[in-house]
Design an enzyme around this catalytic site. Sequence first.
Site, PDB file in Angstrom:
ATOM      1  CB  ALA A 122      13.971  94.448 -71.543  1.00  0.00           C
ATOM      2  CG  HIS A 158       6.972  97.883 -75.880  1.00  0.00           C
ATOM      3  ND1 HIS A 158       6.254  98.624 -74.967  1.00  0.00           N
ATOM      4  CD2 HIS A 158       8.008  97.346 -75.188  1.00  0.00           C
ATOM      5  CE1 HIS A 158       6.829  98.549 -73.782  1.00  0.00           C
ATOM      6  NE2 HIS A 158       7.884  97.771 -73.877  1.00  0.00           N
TER       7      HIS A 158
END
Length: 244
Positions: A122, A158
């Site tokens: 993030a 990811h």
Amino acid sequence: MQNDLLLLSSSAVFGMKPLEYALDVVKEFLDGESNLLFVPYALANYDSYTIRVQNMLAPLGVAVEGIHTAVNPRQVVETARVLFVGGGNSFRLLKALQEHDLLAIVRKRVEAGELRYMGSSAGTNMACPSLRTTNDMPIVQPSSFGAFGLIPFQINPHYLDPDPHSHHQGETRADRIEQFLEENDVPVLGMREGCWLRRRASALILGGITGARLFTRKAEPQEIAPGTDLSWLLETRALFDWRG
């Protein structure tokens, strides 16, 4: 050095200790700095998250200070030399950054060469113009999707390749990125776990133990191998109002 960035797709890789795969590049990025300001806002328990990061970076002898312990977060950002923004939920992270009025000051100091920026997951997403290519559920609502904008293109951390043997009937990650490109003419780099981007001024290199896929509008995705020079992506112009 202006725009000194290290953007990790993840802090963990299967079969390895947290950050083990990236310790060498983290050491190079720190360049002798022994203190780091950590932003744990993407997870709920700030204290335990900060302790985890301290343990991850212990082999490098780095002292980690959690920004949440400061009475005035902006003030500590104004004097920090290295900032690490950790992973978790991108919506929660951005909302907290907005509430503490940190977006503009971080952007200004990084662009001036006064602050080095490291992100993971993030935190890497926050380096983009917008959080719009996150994988996360919107558990909270930030005031806008505009993030730090330290790079002019988008990242999907990811990144997972479609599994040809899966019976899952829902959208793949590639499908969702293609939908983003239908609405936004901005490249998206799908970074697999185990890779990173290293930016030094106008130079941008993909590194790590895995590769990435680059998605652009009306083109087939390109496979990007570790060691590839992606400096040309820094010339991208974000075609949406990411600060709004």
